[in-house]
Design an enzyme around this catalytic site. Sequence first.
Site, PDB file in Angstrom:
ATOM      1  N   ARG A   1      14.917 -12.293  -5.266  1.00 17.33           N
ATOM      2  CA  ARG A   1      14.009 -11.331  -4.641  1.00 17.33           C
ATOM      3  C   ARG A   1      14.070  -9.935  -5.271  1.00 17.33           C
ATOM      4  O   ARG A   1      13.042  -9.369  -5.604  1.00 17.33           O
ATOM      5  CB  ARG A   1      14.336 -11.188  -3.150  1.00 17.33           C
ATOM      6  CG  ARG A   1      14.091 -12.440  -2.339  1.00 17.33           C
ATOM      7  CD  ARG A   1      14.133 -12.111  -0.858  1.00 17.33           C
ATOM      8  NE  ARG A   1      14.109 -13.320  -0.029  1.00 17.33           N
ATOM      9  CZ  ARG A   1      14.059 -13.308   1.294  1.00 17.33           C
ATOM     10  NH1 ARG A   1      14.039 -12.164   1.935  1.00 17.33           N
ATOM     11  NH2 ARG A   1      14.036 -14.431   1.980  1.00 17.33           N
TER      12      ARG A   1
ATOM     13  N   HIS B   1       5.387 -18.663  -2.826  1.00 17.00           N
ATOM     14  CA  HIS B   1       6.278 -17.633  -2.270  1.00 17.00           C
ATOM     15  C   HIS B   1       6.240 -17.658  -0.745  1.00 17.00           C
ATOM     16  O   HIS B   1       5.511 -16.880  -0.125  1.00 17.00           O
ATOM     17  CB  HIS B   1       5.855 -16.257  -2.796  1.00 17.00           C
ATOM     18  CG  HIS B   1       6.914 -15.202  -2.651  1.00 17.00           C
ATOM     19  ND1 HIS B   1       8.028 -15.131  -3.467  1.00 17.00           N
ATOM     20  CD2 HIS B   1       7.019 -14.155  -1.795  1.00 17.00           C
ATOM     21  CE1 HIS B   1       8.761 -14.088  -3.121  1.00 17.00           C
ATOM     22  NE2 HIS B   1       8.181 -13.486  -2.113  1.00 17.00           N
TER      23      HIS B   1
ATOM     24  N   TYR C   1      -9.874  -6.456   3.569  1.00 13.32           N
ATOM     25  CA  TYR C   1     -10.895  -5.510   3.136  1.00 13.32           C
ATOM     26  C   TYR C   1     -10.863  -5.233   1.630  1.00 13.32           C
ATOM     27  O   TYR C   1     -11.830  -4.707   1.092  1.00 13.32           O
ATOM     28  CB  TYR C   1     -10.726  -4.171   3.873  1.00 13.32           C
ATOM     29  CG  TYR C   1     -10.898  -4.284   5.360  1.00 13.32           C
ATOM     30  CD1 TYR C   1     -12.093  -4.725   5.914  1.00 13.32           C
ATOM     31  CD2 TYR C   1      -9.865  -3.934   6.222  1.00 13.32           C
ATOM     32  CE1 TYR C   1     -12.251  -4.837   7.287  1.00 13.32           C
ATOM     33  CE2 TYR C   1     -10.010  -4.022   7.595  1.00 13.32           C
ATOM     34  CZ  TYR C   1     -11.212  -4.474   8.127  1.00 13.32           C
ATOM     35  OH  TYR C   1     -11.364  -4.570   9.480  1.00 13.32           O
TER      36      TYR C   1
END
Length: 850
Positions: free
Chosen positions: A42, A88, A132
């Site tokens: 990570r 993921h 958006y």
Amino acid sequence: MSSDAPDPDVPDDVANRVKNVRVDDEMEQSYIDYAMSVIAGRALPRVEDGLKPVHRRILYAMHEAGVTSGSSHRKSSNIVGDTMGDYHPHGDSPIYDALVRMAQDFSMRYPLVDGQGNFGSVDGDPAAAMRYTEARMASIAEELLTDIEKDTVDFQANYDDRLQEPTVLPSAFPNLLVNGSSGIAVGMSTNIPPHNLGEVIDATIHLIDNPDCTVLDLMDHVKGPDFPTAGNIVGRSAVKKAYQTGRGRVRMRAEYHVEEDDSGDSIVITELPYQQNKSKLVERIADDVRDEKLEGIRDLRDESDRNGIRVVVELKRNANTDVVENHLLESHLERTFGVINLALVDGQPKVLTLKEMLEEYVAHRKEVVRRRSEHDLAEAEDRAHILEGRLKALEQADEVVDAIQNSEDRDEAKDALKDDFGFTQAQADHIVRMQLGSLTSMETAEIEDEYEDVSARIERLEEILGSESELLSVIKDELREIKDEYADERRTSFIEDTGTVTDEDLIPEEDVVVVLSEQDYIKRVPADTFDPQHRGGKGIIGTDLKDEDRVSAVFTASTHDYLLCFTNQGQVYKLKTYEVPEMSRTARGTSAVNILDLDDGEEISAVVTADDLDFEADEEYLTMVTRHGYVKRTTVGEFENILSTGIIAIDLQDGDELADVEVTGGNHDVVLGSERGMAIRFDETDVRAMGRTARGVHGMNLEGEDRVVGVAAVEPDDDRTLLTVTEFGFGKRTALDEYRKQSRNGKGLVDIKTGDRNGSVVSLDTVADGDNLVVMSEEGQIIRMPVDEVSTYGRNTKGVKIMDVEEGDEVADVCVYTPIEADDEKDENGEDGEDGEDGEDGEDESADEA
């Protein structure tokens, strides 16, 4: 049913399979496993492509979905969903956060994602929700995935074994250095700054050509970090250390300039240090102005737009631009970037130097180019083999066609071709599928041309695989192509590190007058604001006082002086003169609580310049006198370390107050003067040295309500004179030899006549030719004059008019200083006093000695 019956679901040997382990050992191993999972899975980037798993998976998911720079934008939620569902499985928020950062041109030096919509701002505004915004790969990101389909990198199974994902990307440029990286793992963190693509590629090519080069050699190409928000790097030593050791602290400074106009100067900020939030910067500056930590700012505006950053700091007319600039640099416009070049090398975290980072990248590209060449060679050889079969078939076209026509089916035709003509299985398969149109002469020529091209390609690939120099040449050529396509000019500049710039370095050294009032207003005014006048004048307005406020103290100093300020309550504070705000002579001043931590009723009664004090000397003292006539000496070393809240200078009792302080050297005489005009001179050694908290001993025997006003230090063979000034503006100078030495605690001699005309004595000091005298009244009138203007008379005289004090007003304080540079004397508004009877030398023999 018996409770002792065995459970049929529990195996008989379960007890033998139970292992006894220590809890601390199990916790340690489990924590190490977890830590390594976070480190490798990570938080840390791989050295080869400079990407963490989440960034690599986002780019690969976009590559697989065809969301490239040439395609239309795709909803971010779609990209996040593909990444999360296939590669993921850690939630959509961290994936979208990573996607957003890769699209921000103020976060990434070369953004890897081309975003459409609101992807946040340098003000810290968050990006719009993923439903958006839209995104696609930037063209430079495609260079990270170039040739990934040619077996150039290893793949691994995804989290549910449905798909394969790359463990690293081919990375056609050194992305770890170019875009940098930051992350926090377990017990370690990485913080790699971004760099200029062209510089990094030049350094990589230099390393390939010169494997034994040093970090300093590479720094001829990589000048230093190149931040997306531009700005400046202060000095090169920290950059050098970071490149040589993998760790360093780089000072970043905003870019700004000063604009001048009639209303005052403005400091305009146009570039910010990397990762500095602009809106918070403006907010913090405004907070400091409101809390009076930052003086001299009139207005603060953010005029930034899409064309760039522009924050305007407007200054007051009387503000010192250099000082405000220095305060902004110290508190707001400089940040430190802590470089930690930590990355995963062969799965292990390692801190890398600049050379090691490039070496690891070159090793990665060698492997990528080798595997790509092997893949291309295999394909070329397969194609050449097919083309050889086609050419052979064309040479025997009639026989081949007959053999195929005479066969029952395709399989029999293939066998005939293999048995009768010697074709391989692959060639036979291809020939059977050929169309008759390919037997034309034009088709034959095209096949022959293609075969020549494929043969040349095979030869070139074999050359690359057979020679490391040729393989490295390919790497260099491809790097140059990347540079030509994407490199741009450097954004971040270097400025010289001149060390820590203090306010003192920025402020010119000049004499100033510092004025304090009873209601604790304080200010400083350049001494040359007050033109020298003849004695006896009224002076000019020196400060604007509030109703019922009066001047309590005035003293002169250099702007560079470090001052010890002694108060009437026996405390001492430290102060740099330039810390007092400079204002006009008619200004009221600022509240002293912002500068000195004074208590109610506490006033400054004496000021000593500490710059000339030798705190190591045993024979240098501060000699203090109190209103009740006590005197004491304390070595200056006791005042070397003074807290911001002050320290005790003398113990006062029974309503006593500290009146004055002088510096003595162990061989001085001291002269004490009282309000009623008495003066006593004695050897300072009559007063033994004592600690700060001591009260002292009797120095002068005062009569009635008389009080001590000051002390003067007299050197051996001193040719100075003693200046005495009274509350109604009269005074005189007297030769020091007229004050014979006595024992301490005597009543002394008459120094000056007081009475109705003169009033009480307010000041006593020794002066020399060339000194300047500043007298200020309680109502704020001030006059400056050379001490030569004050006549010399004997003791027990009335003196002459020094300042024309109006009725109801009184002299508040007097100070004497030697100008840094002689001022040109000017006769403006000077009004001579009348000597007449004021100057008569009428000694009162009966009052001469007590």
